[in-house]
Design a protein around this motif. Structure first.
Motif, short mmCIF file in Angstrom:
data_model
loop_
_atom_site.label_atom_id
_atom_site.label_comp_id
_atom_site.label_asym_id
_atom_site.label_seq_id
_atom_site.Cartn_x
_atom_site.Cartn_y
_atom_site.Cartn_z
N LEU A 21 -50.58 -58.05 7.67
CA LEU A 21 -51.49 -58.37 8.78
C LEU A 21 -51.57 -59.87 9.02
O LEU A 21 -51.73 -60.33 10.13
N GLY A 24 -52.51 -66.59 4.65
CA GLY A 24 -53.28 -67.83 4.65
C GLY A 24 -52.98 -68.59 3.39
O GLY A 24 -52.06 -68.24 2.64
N ALA A 25 -53.79 -69.65 3.16
CA ALA A 25 -53.56 -70.49 1.99
C ALA A 25 -53.84 -69.73 0.69
O ALA A 25 -53.24 -69.99 -0.35
N THR A 26 -54.76 -68.75 0.74
CA THR A 26 -55.11 -68.02 -0.48
C THR A 26 -54.14 -66.90 -0.79
O THR A 26 -53.88 -66.61 -1.95
N GLY A 27 -53.65 -66.24 0.23
CA GLY A 27 -52.75 -65.11 -0.05
C GLY A 27 -52.31 -64.38 1.19
O GLY A 27 -52.48 -64.86 2.31
N VAL A 29 -52.38 -60.74 3.50
CA VAL A 29 -53.28 -59.63 3.78
C VAL A 29 -52.46 -58.50 4.41
O VAL A 29 -51.71 -58.72 5.37
N ALA A 42 -57.81 -53.00 4.20
CA ALA A 42 -56.99 -54.22 4.12
C ALA A 42 -56.87 -54.60 2.64
O ALA A 42 -57.82 -54.41 1.87
N LYS A 44 -55.85 -57.84 0.22
CA LYS A 44 -55.50 -59.26 0.11
C LYS A 44 -54.90 -59.47 -1.27
O LYS A 44 -55.48 -59.04 -2.28
N MET A 93 -60.35 -54.18 0.74
CA MET A 93 -61.59 -54.37 1.49
C MET A 93 -61.55 -53.62 2.82
O MET A 93 -60.50 -53.09 3.21
N ASP A 94 -62.69 -53.61 3.53
CA ASP A 94 -62.75 -52.98 4.86
C ASP A 94 -61.68 -53.58 5.75
O ASP A 94 -61.48 -54.82 5.76
N LEU A 96 -60.40 -54.88 9.26
CA LEU A 96 -61.01 -55.45 10.46
C LEU A 96 -60.01 -55.45 11.61
O LEU A 96 -58.81 -55.26 11.40
N ASN A 99 -58.46 -61.07 14.61
CA ASN A 99 -59.53 -62.07 14.59
C ASN A 99 -59.76 -62.68 15.99
O ASN A 99 -58.96 -62.46 16.91
N LYS A 141 -64.65 -70.75 11.76
CA LYS A 141 -63.63 -70.93 12.81
C LYS A 141 -63.34 -69.55 13.43
O LYS A 141 -63.69 -68.51 12.83
N PHE A 159 -65.58 -63.24 7.57
CA PHE A 159 -64.82 -62.98 6.34
C PHE A 159 -64.09 -64.26 5.92
O PHE A 159 -64.25 -65.29 6.56
N ASP A 160 -63.29 -64.16 4.88
CA ASP A 160 -62.58 -65.29 4.26
C ASP A 160 -63.58 -66.29 3.66
O ASP A 160 -63.95 -67.27 4.31
N SER A 162 -62.92 -68.07 0.96
CA SER A 162 -62.18 -68.84 -0.04
C SER A 162 -62.69 -70.29 -0.15
O SER A 162 -62.47 -70.95 -1.16
N1 LIG Z 1 -60.10 -57.38 6.11
C1 LIG Z 1 -59.16 -57.71 6.99
N2 LIG Z 1 -58.73 -56.84 7.93
C2 LIG Z 1 -57.77 -57.20 8.82
N3 LIG Z 1 -57.16 -58.38 8.84
C3 LIG Z 1 -57.54 -59.28 7.91
C4 LIG Z 1 -58.55 -59.01 6.94
N4 LIG Z 1 -58.70 -60.10 6.15
C5 LIG Z 1 -57.84 -61.01 6.61
N5 LIG Z 1 -57.13 -60.54 7.66
C6 LIG Z 1 -56.08 -61.24 8.42
O1 LIG Z 1 -55.29 -62.02 7.54
C7 LIG Z 1 -55.38 -63.42 7.89
C8 LIG Z 1 -55.47 -64.25 6.60
O2 LIG Z 1 -56.62 -63.84 5.90
P1 LIG Z 1 -57.64 -64.84 5.21
O3 LIG Z 1 -58.21 -65.76 6.26
O4 LIG Z 1 -58.64 -64.06 4.41
O5 LIG Z 1 -56.64 -65.61 4.25
P2 LIG Z 1 -56.77 -67.04 3.60
O6 LIG Z 1 -55.56 -67.20 2.72
O7 LIG Z 1 -58.10 -67.16 2.90
O8 LIG Z 1 -56.72 -67.97 4.88
P3 LIG Z 1 -57.07 -69.53 5.04
O9 LIG Z 1 -55.78 -70.24 4.88
O10 LIG Z 1 -57.61 -69.61 6.46
O11 LIG Z 1 -58.11 -69.86 4.01
C9 LIG Z 1 -56.63 -63.53 8.77
O12 LIG Z 1 -56.50 -64.48 9.77
C10 LIG Z 1 -56.76 -62.16 9.40
O13 LIG Z 1 -56.08 -62.14 10.64
#
Ligand SMILES: Nc1ncnc2c1ncn2[C@@H]1O[C@H](COP(=O)(O)OP(=O)(O)OP(=O)(O)O)[C@@H](O)[C@H]1O
Length: 332
Positions: A21, A24-27, A29, A42, A44, A93-94, A96, A99, A141, A159-160, A162
């Motif tokens: 899906l 991001g920087a954390t992982g 999804v 979803a 992560k 997780m749920d 979504l 975004n 954001k 959400f997110d 991190s």
């Molecule tokens: N629960 C979810 N359901 C559907 N899509 C999701 C969900 N969580 C995250 N995503 C999608 O995955 C993308 C990355 O998720 P997330 O922002 O949690 O990652 P991150 O590594 O923490 O990102 P960042 O670099 O912004 O900190 C989000 O922009 C979103 O589009």
């Protein structure tokens, strides 16, 4: 993307991943479904750091979700399972919807004032809720807000977490003291001026980031959009100067009075002060009332005409011209 997880995989034996899906920087999804109930979720995932001294990122975020979990936590995704699976940390997780940044793009770059007013109502409620639990998002954001699925399709979720942090010190029960010298975190485009200045953040900084978020959803772009695509201290400083300087003031003066009042409130807040959430919500409620609009939670992207020429393709996606049909370029 993790090399181990290029194709479909299962977690816990019951969650079958189907496709990626987002990343991001954390992982990464993934979309998945529960093979027993069919429920879509979803997942992560984040590789476990090779260096044991590095802090685990996903468990930190899961702890924040746990702190936010209670009967009033509408609009915060629920965690179904978390733990380690192979060499990855995983959270189920749920699921979504796309975004708000993706939906803005689907609607040809901008959202109507009516949709922005309805979003502001729910965004402020989410932020007020996490603040009431002593937590700051640190990364407000458009990318971190999305509607839910199934019976939660009209509920905007935040959400997110991190970059989230506690602003109430659990050992003293008091506000975390002000300090200078904190590394800027979150996303530069939406960061508050204080965050740019390496000041400790507090509730006002989430609110300032919300202002930039709403302005971008309504206008399509912030004045520092181009600069924010570049990296480095020089560009960060330029963006901070723009946020404080005449460019942003001129931008606001040509924008709506609601955004100017919102900005005036942000500027007036001191470190640690509680934002007046009701005042901010009232700005958008009054506009809805004045225009005769009702809160039916039917947003622009549900109107086929708004999304006719839009796209869900990310900003940074590069089209390979070898795969673009010639006819599309030269209809003759
Ligand atoms: N629960 C979810 N359901 C559907 N899509 C999701 C969900 N969580 C995250 N995503 C999608 O995955 C993308 C990355 O998720 P997330 O922002 O949690 O990652 P991150 O590594 O923490 O990102 P960042 O670099 O912004 O900190 C989000 O922009 C979103 O589009």
């Amino acid at each position: 993307m993790s090399a181990d997880y290029v194709h479909s995989f299962t977690v816990c034996g019951i969650y079958q991943a189907t496709h990626l899906l987002g990343e991001g920087a954390t992982g990464s999804v993934w979309q998945a479904f529960n093979i027993l109930s069919g429920l879509r979720v979803a997942i992560k995932t984040c590789p476990i750091p090779v260096d044991a001294a590095l802090p685990p990122l996903l468990p930190y975020e899961v702890n924040i979700y746990r702190l936010l979990r209670d009967s009033e936590s509408e609009g915060i995704p629920s965690i179904h399972w978390s733990g380690t699976d192979g060499n990855h940390q995983v959270v189920v997780m749920d699921l979504l919807s796309p975004n708000l940044n993706a939906l803005r793009r689907l609607c040809r770059g901008t959202l109507s004032l009516r949709t922005v007013c309805m979003l502001a109502e729910q965004m402020l409620a989410r932020i007020q809720f996490i603040h009431s639990r002593g937590i700051l998002s640190g990364d407000i954001k458009p990318h971190n807000f999305a509607l839910g699925c199934y019976h939660k399709a009209r509920i905007l979720h935040l959400f997110d977490f991190s970059h989230a942090q506690l602003f109430i010190d659990p050992s003293t029960g008091g506000h975390v003291p002000f300090r200078i010298g904190r590394n800027i975190q979150g996303t530069i485009r939406y960061a508050s001026v204080a965050a740019h200045r390496s000041h400790e953040i507090s509730r006002r900084d989430d609110i300032e980031s919300l202002l930039y978020t709403l302005l971008e959803l309504y206008h399509g772009k912030l004045p520092w959009y181009e600069l924010s695509k570049r990296q480095g201290t020089y560009f960060n400083d330029q963006i901070r100067d723009m946020k404080e300087g005449p460019e942003f003031r001129d931008f606001l003066s040509e924008s709506l009075p609601e955004f100017r009042s919102f900005h005036a409130h942000c500027v007036g807040l001191s470190y640690g002060q509680t934002p007046d959430y009701a005042l901010l919500r009232g700005l958008f409620r009054e506009r809805m009332q004045k225009e005769g609009w009702c809160y039916d939670w039917v947003f622009d992207w549900e109107d086929g005409r708004s999304s006719e020429k839009g796209t869900l393709v990310p900003d940074d996606y590069v089209f390979d011209m070898r795969f673009v049909e010639r006819r599309a370029l030269d209809p003759a």
